[in-house]
Design a protein around this motif. Structure first.
Motif, PDB file in Angstrom:
ATOM      1  N   LYS A   1      11.531  -5.337  88.358  1.00  0.00           N
ATOM      2  CA  LYS A   1      11.548  -6.776  88.642  1.00  0.00           C
ATOM      3  C   LYS A   1      12.949  -7.343  88.436  1.00  0.00           C
TER       4      LYS A   1
ATOM      5  N   ASP B   1       4.607  -6.622  87.207  1.00  0.00           N
ATOM      6  CA  ASP B   1       5.962  -6.719  86.667  1.00  0.00           C
ATOM      7  C   ASP B   1       6.005  -6.563  85.152  1.00  0.00           C
TER       8      ASP B   1
ATOM      9  N   THR C   1       9.007  -3.832  84.625  1.00  0.00           N
ATOM     10  CA  THR C   1       9.831  -5.009  84.359  1.00  0.00           C
ATOM     11  C   THR C   1      11.278  -4.747  84.763  1.00  0.00           C
TER      12      THR C   1
END
Length: 390
Positions: A306, A104, A303
């Motif tokens: 995520k 992530d 990210t």
């Protein structure tokens, strides 16, 4: 990469000289006109030095999520623990963010990619944030509230987004402005007009990501097996031809070399967006209210994926097998789930809510509208103070 490094050094060297000369020529110290502010982005750190040398306040426009801003700030200022060469798989706990596993995290905080020009640039920038009087973010408060608030006492970021074409925010398409890297094929809009509402899968991995032939075959097979109409953006050299794919899907989908993405995402026929999760694409799909199937590759994309799944809750993430390939079965699973699976209603509802929130943020009195007005007021105040000081 060597050419890129050389280009960055030349840009910093000659950009510094030329920008300084432009300021001296058009805004001389003994003249009546003064520059009240210079706005730059994170990749031109030398601009802040020029601004300081000329006594001009500088603002940095952060072009990734505020969550990334928080991660990088804490990483480069050593405020929290991150993966190391001796503990590369450690999870990261940060204020305002969900628990982050290695998959992530942005590429540039991983121990395997701590060298090179970009990590060095980020390190120098985030350790010297006092050079910037303001940090502006291309996001909005309702989207990243916890991450934004987590930075309030460290190095605040004020959101003024989403900065997307106005048509995605309910305004007239004639107000849209932008530069296309390639000529878009508008024929896909004519094709979309003939499709049923919320029926079409839109697939695009941006202008940089290059997938292997094996991966392209898996995606092609999954699209064919889905039996859903699709638009796939593929550059001609990368065009797949597994088992007669083009012939077998000629009545099912359309393949284009480049699409008018904002028009496509805003079209009522679009059901979901399979994307690499570049931040511009994420903001566009949020503004359009379209659920996402995330296939991140590098930089901020993991990210972003995520956030899409666990914070924004508008999508699913594709998972690669032990060979690093996302199988056609995995792609098909996510397509089924997002089109009519158990989470379908929830994902679509969340996407619609964020679409409304994006419009409210930039409307008069919205959070982003207030921040941009506050920014302008502070610039004016700085000018007044400077004038009195003289």
């Amino acid at each position: 990469m060597a050419n890129y490094e050389s280009y960055k050094k030349s840009l910093a060297k000659f950009g510094t000289i030329n920008l300084s000369n432009l300021i001296k020529e058009h805004f001389p110290s003994n003249g009546h006109k003064k520059l009240s502010c210079i706005i730059t982005n994170p990749f031109l750190t030398w601009v802040a030095d020029v601004a300081i040398n000329h006594g001009i306040p500088c603002a940095m426009f952060w072009i990734q999520p505020c969550s990334l801003y928080a991660i990088y700030y804490r990483f480069y200022n050593k405020l929290n623990s991150f993966p190391t060469l001796t503990d590369p798989d450690m999870s990261v706990e940060l204020p305002g963010l969900p628990l982050l596993h290695t998959e992530d995290l942005p590429s540039y905080v991983l121990p395997s990619i701590l060298f090179g020009s970009l990590p060095k640039m980020f390190s120098e920038m985030f350790q010297n944030m006092k050079r910037y009087k303001w940090v502006l973010g291309n996001s909005f408060f309702g989207l990243e509230k916890d991450a934004i608030e987590s930075m309030a006492d460290l190095c605040p970021i004020k959101c003024i987004g989403p900065l997307v074409p106005p048509s995605l925010l309910g305004e007239d398409e004639d107000h849209d402005r932008g530069v296309e890297m390639w000529k878009a094929e508008d024929t896909c809009i004519e094709w979309l007009n003939k499709e049923a509402p919320s029926s079409v899968i839109y697939v695009s991995f941006g202008s940089v990501v290059v997938l292997s032939a094996k991966q392209m075959e898996c995606i092609a097979k999954a699209l064919k097996n889905s039996n859903s109409p699709f638009i796939w953006v593929v550059k001609q050299p990368d065009l797949p031809e597994p088992d007669g794919f083009l012939e077998e899907t000629k009545d099912q989908g359309v393949i284009v070399s480049w699409s008018p993405q904002t028009k496509v995402l805003a079209h009522p026929a679009i059901a979901c967006f399979i994307t690499h999760c570049g931040w511009n694409s994420v903001l566009e799909t949020i503004s359009a209210g379209v659920p996402v199937i995330a296939y991140p590759k590098w930089s901020d994309q993991p990210t972003n994926a995520k956030l899409i799944v666990d914070v924004f809750r508008i999508g699913l993430r594709l998972r690669a097998n032990q060979d690093g390939i996302v199988s056609n079965e995995e792609v098909e699973r996510c397509i089924r789930e997002i089109m009519d699976g158990p989470k379908c209603v929830e994902l679509k509802s969340n996407a619609r809510e964020l679409r409304i929130a994006a419009r409210e943020a930039v409307a008069g009195g919205g959070s982003s509208d207030k921040n941009i007005l506050l920014f302008v007021d502070e610039i004016i105040e700085s000018c007044v103070q400077l004038k009195h000081a003289m």
